[in-house]
Design a protein around this motif. Structure first.
Motif, PDB file in Angstrom:
ATOM      1  N   VAL A 184       0.839  -1.196   0.000  1.00 18.27           N
ATOM      2  CA  VAL A 184       0.000   0.000   0.000  1.00 18.27           C
ATOM      3  C   VAL A 184       0.875   1.247   0.000  1.00 18.27           C
ATOM      4  N   GLY A 185       0.269   2.315  -0.410  1.00 20.24           N
ATOM      5  CA  GLY A 185       0.999   3.572  -0.420  1.00 20.24           C
ATOM      6  C   GLY A 185       0.034   4.712  -0.627  1.00 20.24           C
ATOM      7  N   GLY A 186       0.548   5.884  -0.502  1.00 23.16           N
ATOM      8  CA  GLY A 186      -0.311   7.046  -0.743  1.00 23.16           C
ATOM      9  C   GLY A 186      -0.317   8.007   0.429  1.00 23.16           C
ATOM     10  N   GLN A 187      -0.996   9.099   0.221  1.00 19.29           N
ATOM     11  CA  GLN A 187      -0.979  10.165   1.211  1.00 19.29           C
ATOM     12  C   GLN A 187      -1.596   9.763   2.550  1.00 19.29           C
ATOM     13  N   ALA A 188      -2.491   8.798   2.517  1.00 18.53           N
ATOM     14  CA  ALA A 188      -3.179   8.392   3.742  1.00 18.53           C
ATOM     15  C   ALA A 188      -2.205   7.890   4.800  1.00 18.53           C
ATOM     16  N   PHE A 189      -0.992   7.498   4.342  1.00 18.48           N
ATOM     17  CA  PHE A 189      -0.016   6.943   5.298  1.00 18.48           C
ATOM     18  C   PHE A 189       1.052   7.944   5.670  1.00 18.48           C
ATOM     19  N   LEU A 190       0.943   9.127   5.090  1.00 19.76           N
ATOM     20  CA  LEU A 190       1.998  10.120   5.207  1.00 19.76           C
ATOM     21  C   LEU A 190       2.331  10.447   6.661  1.00 19.76           C
ATOM     22  N   SER A 191       1.292  10.819   7.417  1.00 19.73           N
ATOM     23  CA  SER A 191       1.576  11.272   8.778  1.00 19.73           C
ATOM     24  C   SER A 191       1.562  10.134   9.781  1.00 19.73           C
ATOM     25  N   ASN A 192       0.941   9.035   9.414  1.00 20.16           N
ATOM     26  CA  ASN A 192       0.918   7.907  10.348  1.00 20.16           C
ATOM     27  C   ASN A 192       1.150   6.602   9.599  1.00 20.16           C
ATOM     28  N   PRO A 193       2.433   6.312   9.302  1.00 23.08           N
ATOM     29  CA  PRO A 193       2.770   5.129   8.480  1.00 23.08           C
ATOM     30  C   PRO A 193       2.269   3.822   9.099  1.00 23.08           C
ATOM     31  N   ASP A 194       2.126   3.794  10.401  1.00 31.43           N
ATOM     32  CA  ASP A 194       1.686   2.567  11.069  1.00 31.43           C
ATOM     33  C   ASP A 194       0.319   2.079  10.616  1.00 31.43           C
ATOM     34  N   ASN A 195      -0.458   2.981  10.061  1.00 29.02           N
ATOM     35  CA  ASN A 195      -1.805   2.605   9.646  1.00 29.02           C
ATOM     36  C   ASN A 195      -1.805   1.409   8.661  1.00 29.02           C
ATOM     37  N   TYR A 196      -0.701   1.237   7.929  1.00 29.04           N
ATOM     38  CA  TYR A 196      -0.697   0.147   6.933  1.00 29.04           C
ATOM     39  C   TYR A 196      -0.856  -1.210   7.613  1.00 29.04           C
ATOM     40  N   LYS A 197      -0.277  -1.333   8.800  1.00 28.64           N
ATOM     41  CA  LYS A 197      -0.393  -2.617   9.513  1.00 28.64           C
ATOM     42  C   LYS A 197      -1.839  -2.829   9.955  1.00 28.64           C
ATOM     43  N   LYS A 198      -2.431  -1.730  10.402  1.00 31.34           N
ATOM     44  CA  LYS A 198      -3.793  -1.854  10.929  1.00 31.34           C
ATOM     45  C   LYS A 198      -4.772  -2.324   9.870  1.00 31.34           C
ATOM     46  N   ILE A 199      -4.531  -1.942   8.615  1.00 31.37           N
ATOM     47  CA  ILE A 199      -5.494  -2.375   7.592  1.00 31.37           C
ATOM     48  C   ILE A 199      -5.109  -3.728   6.989  1.00 31.37           C
ATOM     49  N   GLY A 200      -4.028  -4.322   7.468  1.00 31.53           N
ATOM     50  CA  GLY A 200      -3.691  -5.684   7.070  1.00 31.53           C
ATOM     51  C   GLY A 200      -2.745  -5.769   5.881  1.00 31.53           C
ATOM     52  N   ALA A 201      -2.090  -4.650   5.502  1.00 31.84           N
ATOM     53  CA  ALA A 201      -1.152  -4.702   4.372  1.00 31.84           C
ATOM     54  C   ALA A 201       0.190  -5.233   4.846  1.00 31.84           C
ATOM     55  N   ASP A 202       1.016  -5.680   3.874  1.00 35.36           N
ATOM     56  CA  ASP A 202       2.313  -6.253   4.244  1.00 35.36           C
ATOM     57  C   ASP A 202       3.436  -5.232   4.099  1.00 35.36           C
ATOM     58  N   ILE A 203       3.324  -4.411   3.081  1.00 36.98           N
ATOM     59  CA  ILE A 203       4.420  -3.487   2.796  1.00 36.98           C
ATOM     60  C   ILE A 203       3.864  -2.095   2.551  1.00 36.98           C
ATOM     61  N   LEU A 204       4.584  -1.114   3.086  1.00 35.36           N
ATOM     62  CA  LEU A 204       4.218   0.269   2.784  1.00 35.36           C
ATOM     63  C   LEU A 204       5.311   0.854   1.894  1.00 35.36           C
ATOM     64  N   ILE A 205       4.860   1.382   0.770  1.00 32.87           N
ATOM     65  CA  ILE A 205       5.820   2.031  -0.130  1.00 32.87           C
ATOM     66  C   ILE A 205       5.764   3.524   0.123  1.00 32.87           C
ATOM     67  N   GLN A 206       6.928   4.084   0.458  1.00 34.51           N
ATOM     68  CA  GLN A 206       6.925   5.506   0.734  1.00 34.51           C
ATOM     69  C   GLN A 206       7.626   6.300  -0.362  1.00 34.51           C
ATOM     70  N   ASN A 207       8.453   5.605  -1.150  1.00 34.61           N
ATOM     71  CA  ASN A 207       9.082   6.273  -2.306  1.00 34.61           C
ATOM     72  C   ASN A 207       9.360   5.252  -3.398  1.00 34.61           C
ATOM     73  N   TYR A 208       9.752   5.763  -4.559  1.00 36.46           N
ATOM     74  CA  TYR A 208       9.943   4.872  -5.720  1.00 36.46           C
ATOM     75  C   TYR A 208      11.100   3.905  -5.509  1.00 36.46           C
ATOM     76  N   GLY A 209      12.041   4.324  -4.696  1.00 33.11           N
ATOM     77  CA  GLY A 209      13.177   3.462  -4.407  1.00 33.11           C
ATOM     78  C   GLY A 209      12.740   2.146  -3.783  1.00 33.11           C
ATOM     79  N   ASP A 210      11.646   2.220  -2.983  1.00 31.19           N
ATOM     80  CA  ASP A 210      11.130   0.994  -2.356  1.00 31.19           C
ATOM     81  C   ASP A 210      10.714  -0.022  -3.418  1.00 31.19           C
ATOM     82  N   ILE A 211      10.232   0.461  -4.557  1.00 32.47           N
ATOM     83  CA  ILE A 211       9.801  -0.452  -5.622  1.00 32.47           C
ATOM     84  C   ILE A 211      11.029  -1.078  -6.293  1.00 32.47           C
ATOM     85  N   GLU A 212      12.054  -0.252  -6.464  1.00 36.34           N
ATOM     86  CA  GLU A 212      13.314  -0.783  -7.039  1.00 36.34           C
ATOM     87  C   GLU A 212      13.868  -1.882  -6.159  1.00 36.34           C
TER      88      GLU A 212
END
Lengths: 247, 216, 392
Positions: free
Chosen positions: B182-210
């Motif tokens: 998952v990724g996007g502005q919704a995680f900007l200020s609180n990255p931990d939210n990705y765990k709460k919704i059951g995702a495995d990985i949070l992408i914060q920049n394009y480098g993460d995809i590389e």
């Protein structure tokens, strides 16, 4: 109440502030309803709210969110568990103690406005103050009128509650909920039967109230427009906290 | 701030689509900028840091829509450059499908499109399904496409709730075994939210995809 | 003004028509109660005034065949010791006959100490021609009797009688100068009584200084205790030893008394039923009001009014309805009574707007209204705001 008594009370409440970490603290709340058979509506809810925060509670109808709200507002008691409001345990208080607590600490805004149709808008706004058994001085009246100005309904202050639009009624209810400077503002679907424009106005008001008075806001809503702007969204599903998201 | 940003902003502020498109294409042609940099440092900021006068909220909305439309056109035009860049960088086709979409009620799709392009650039077969995709549709798509990753872009923090619903449906009703990104502005200020919704990985920049591509 | 009081007033004020209607309802009930109560009370006191007020209430007469009482001055002196007696009047009554045309008619010749007797019979005020008898062999006669005799002031009337001397009966007669005419409003008296001085009767019937009865009255408030007072006198003076007996109006008018008592009883019944219906009316109106105002009560409770205040709202509503109903009812009742006296030509009943009765009625209706408000008040107190808020 004498002036000195009021002063002492204020000092006490300042002292209390240091005593609690959360303005609202629910610990292991279970709620059953008994209508022939026992139905459990809330399951081991643990929920804390920080003072001055803006929160929304969402969830499908029947999820238990209104029950949760009513327990938060001390209108309903949990079957099990502990409720602390501003550091005081409320689930064991008497009805009269709760009435005083509600009057002084909690402002309510309901979907169906719930104004007193016998009274004008201004009298409705003044009602929580009158209930506190203090004298309505011209200063108090001025405060009420200022609140109504702030909320944008001073023009209708002398209208009977029945002679106002839905939006005006709801804003009157909001002004009323703020009259005693509550620490907590509880709103249950406050925009449930308002149009989009009025909904936005109400929401913006909530924000301004939070910023101006530092009031803790807890709003039950199904309106995405409202929820997405709060700092925290709590999703209740099947009587449990399903998601607890911070912005 | 990228040196080209201000000039681009000048055009887009005037809603001058022609100038915007010409400007970007010329810079890509001249290799003054590559696509990921264009996305990251010019298009994204011009979308996000959009100044809005609250008094003129209605005005803002149409301006935002015009702006989105211009940027969408630019992104479409970028696709050949993505493919070109992939060739030039010598990136192999990984033969892995990636599902990219937005959950129900999420109408901001531009970020997701960009992400899809970045996945493509990194050798994945990115399949972009668009904005506001109902969870059942996502489930069906997963069952058909059998992707290795599911990417979900969430801009509005309220739609995290919908994202969670989609994720739990996928986990319960598909045979998907890959990772949910998952990724996007919704995680900007609180990255931990990705765990709460059951995702495995949070992408914060394009480098993460590389990095992901390199890890295989 | 306290909060529940103001809320109660506001609820009543905003439900103006409903409030007026229930006050009208209570008023009608109260007016009936006031009307019936005052009318019957007045009727009773008029009856008593007419029949008992102007007659001897306690009487001492001879207990033997000889109706004459000697040494009555001692007895009168003893009687004067009794504070309960307002009037003590001695009389020597003798039966006589007069001749009207060819017929003879019997009359009762009553020899009074006029001033004393006047206190009982209120004669002086009711002499409509002439004056009271003062000298010996002056007499006044009743209106009905004079309708037959057609005498004028100064005319003479001869009365024949008999006295017993030893075993023989001896005729006597006396000629009286008619100095006036009275109307005591009771036809048997008006047609039979000839009132003269005590001395005249003693002279005519040669009875020396004797009388035939001592007539007494008690104060109005002790009227119904006349029998007890008579017994007390009897015990004190040992009348039996003097061959005397004492009677009282209660023992002699048992039928009248029974009548009056059942009238009172029926009046109380009517009044009670009216009251009960008023109370039920208030109770049901307020019970409906609690349901109507449930929402408001729920809001007020959510905002922090306590249960006591919530119930006081209804107690005060009951109180106001009661006060309104009492004022309206008393006014309407008095108006009805006034109308009644205007419509009925008879001045037999003198309406006594008894302030005590009216105050008691008002108090009862107000207290009853508050009592009627109790169960709605309890309902209001028990109302849980959550039921209202959840019920929507």
């Amino acid at each position: 109440m004498s002036k000195s008594a009021v002063k002492i009370k204020n000092e006490e409440s300042i002292k209390e502030k240091e005593d609690y970490e959360y303005i609202v603290d629910l610990k292991h709340i279970d709620k059953f309803y008994y209508t022939g058979v026992a139905t459990q509506v809330l399951f081991d809810i643990n929920l804390q709210f920080k003072a001055g925060s803006v929160n929304s509670i969402v969830g499908p109808s029947g999820s238990g969110k209104s029950t949760l709200m009513n327990i938060l507002g001390t209108l309903d008691k949990p079957t099990k568990g502990e409720v602390y409001i501003a550091g005081k345990r409320t689930d064991q208080m008497s009805k009269n103690e709760l009435a005083i607590l509600r009057n002084q600490t909690i402002g309510f805004v309901f979907q169906f406005h719930y104004l007193l149709p016998e009274y004008t808008a201004l009298e409705n706004v003044l009602m929580p103050f009158e209930i506190s058994r203090q004298k309505v001085t011209s200063k108090v009246k001025e405060k009420a009128i200022n609140l109504m100005k702030f909320i944008g309904i001073e023009d209708v202050k002398d209208n009977l509650a029945t002679k106002m639009s839905g939006g005006q009624q709801q804003r009157t209810a909001i002004a009323r909920s703020l009259m005693n400077n509550p620490k907590i503002l509880l709103a249950d679907e406050p925009t449930g039967n308002l149009d989009t424009e009025a909904t936005d106005k109400v929401y913006n008001l909530f924000r301004e109230i939070n910023e101006k008075f530092g009031t803790t806001l807890i709003v039950i809503t199904h309106e995405r427009r409202i929820a997405e702007k709060t700092d925290r969204i709590i999703e209740i599903r099947d009587g449990k906290i399903h998601l607890d998201l911070y912005k | 701030m990228h040196p080209l940003y201000n000039e681009f902003l000048e055009y887009i502020d005037k809603e001058d689509k022609e100038k915007c498109v010409e400007f970007v294409l010329s810079k890509l042609d001249n290799k003054e900028i590559d696509v990921p940099t264009l996305y990251k440092e010019i298009l994204e900021p011009s979308l996000n840091k959009f100044y809005c006068d609250a008094e003129e909220e209605n005005l803002c909305i149409w301006k935002e829509h015009v702006r989105s439309s211009i940027i969408r056109t630019i992104i479409e035009l970028c696709y050949p450059y993505i493919l070109k860049e992939r060739r030039e960088r010598g990136i192999k086709n990984l033969n892995k499908k990636v599902f990219i979409g937005c959950p129900a009620e999420e109408y901001h799709e531009i970020g997701a499109r960009m992400i899809a392009d970045i996945f493509t650039l990194n050798g994945y077969e990115a399949i972009f399904v668009g904005a506001n995709t109902p969870k059942e549709e996502i489930r069906d798509a997963i069952n058909t496409l059998q992707p290795i990753y599911i990417g979900m872009c969430v801009t509005n923090y309220f739609t995290l709730i919908e994202a969670e619903k989609a994720i739990s449906l996928i986990k319960e009703h598909t045979e998907f075994t890959g990772k949910i990104i998952v990724g996007g502005q919704a995680f900007l200020s609180n990255p931990d939210n990705y765990k709460k919704i059951g995702a495995d990985i949070l992408i914060q920049n394009y480098g993460d995809i590389e990095k992901l591509a390199k890890e295989g | 003004m306290s909060l529940p009081l103001r809320i109660a007033l506001r609820f009543l004020k905003r439900g103006k028509w409903q409030t007026l209607l229930i006050i009208l309802g209570i008023s009608i009930g109260v007016s009936v109660q006031i009307f019936v109560g005052i009318l019957l009370n007045s009727l009773q006191s008029s009856l008593l005034n007419n029949f008992i007020g102007n007659s001897s209430q306690i009487t001492i007469v001879s207990d033997t065949d000889d109706p004459l009482i000697d040494d009555y001055e001692d007895i009168v002196e003893d009687l004067e010791e009794f504070d309960e007696l307002t009037v003590i009047s001695v009389a020597n009554d003798q039966v006589g006959t007069i001749t009207i045309g060819t017929e003879s008619e019997s009359v009762l010749l009553r020899g009074f100490e006029f001033e004393d007797a006047d206190k009982i019979y209120n004669i002086a005020d009711r002499i409509y021609g002439g004056e009271e008898p003062d000298d010996d062999f002056e007499a006044i006669i009743g209106k009905d009797l004079n309708d037959e005799l057609e005498l004028d002031e100064g005319d003479k009337l001869t009365i024949f009688g008999f006295i017993t001397v030893g075993n023989k009966t001896v005729p006597v007669n006396g000629t009286f100068e008619i100095v006036g005419f009275f109307d005591l409003e009771i036809s048997s008296i008006n047609s039979q009584w000839v009132i003269t001085t005590l001395d005249s009767v003693q002279i005519m019937y040669n009875t020396s200084d004797t009388i035939t009865s001592i007539e007494m009255q008690v104060p109005e408030e002790l009227l119904y205790e006349a029998d007890e007072i008579a017994d007390e006198i009897d015990d004190e003076l040992d009348l039996e030893d003097d061959d005397l007996k004492i009677t009282n109006w209660i023992d002699e008018n048992q039928n009248l008394l029974n009548g009056l008592q059942s009238q009172s009883l029926s009046s109380y019944f009517i009044q009670s039923f009216v009251l009960i219906s008023v109370v039920i009316g208030i109770d049901s109106v307020l019970a409906i009001s609690v349901i109507q105002k449930q929402r408001q009560l729920g809001i007020l409770k959510a905002m922090g009014i306590n249960n006591r205040t919530a119930s006081l709202v209804f107690i005060f509503q009951g109180l106001f309805l009661g006060i309104g109903g009492a004022i309206g009812g008393i006014s309407l009742g008095i108006f009805l009574l006034w109308g009644f006296t205007q419509a009925s030509a008879s001045d037999f009943i003198i309406i006594n707007y008894d302030p005590i009765f009216i105050s008691i009625s008002a108090a009862i209706i107000i207290i009853s209204s508050v009592i009627a408000a109790l169960s709605p008040a309890i309902k209001s107190s028990k109302l849980d705001p959550i039921d209202i808020i959840r019920g929507e």
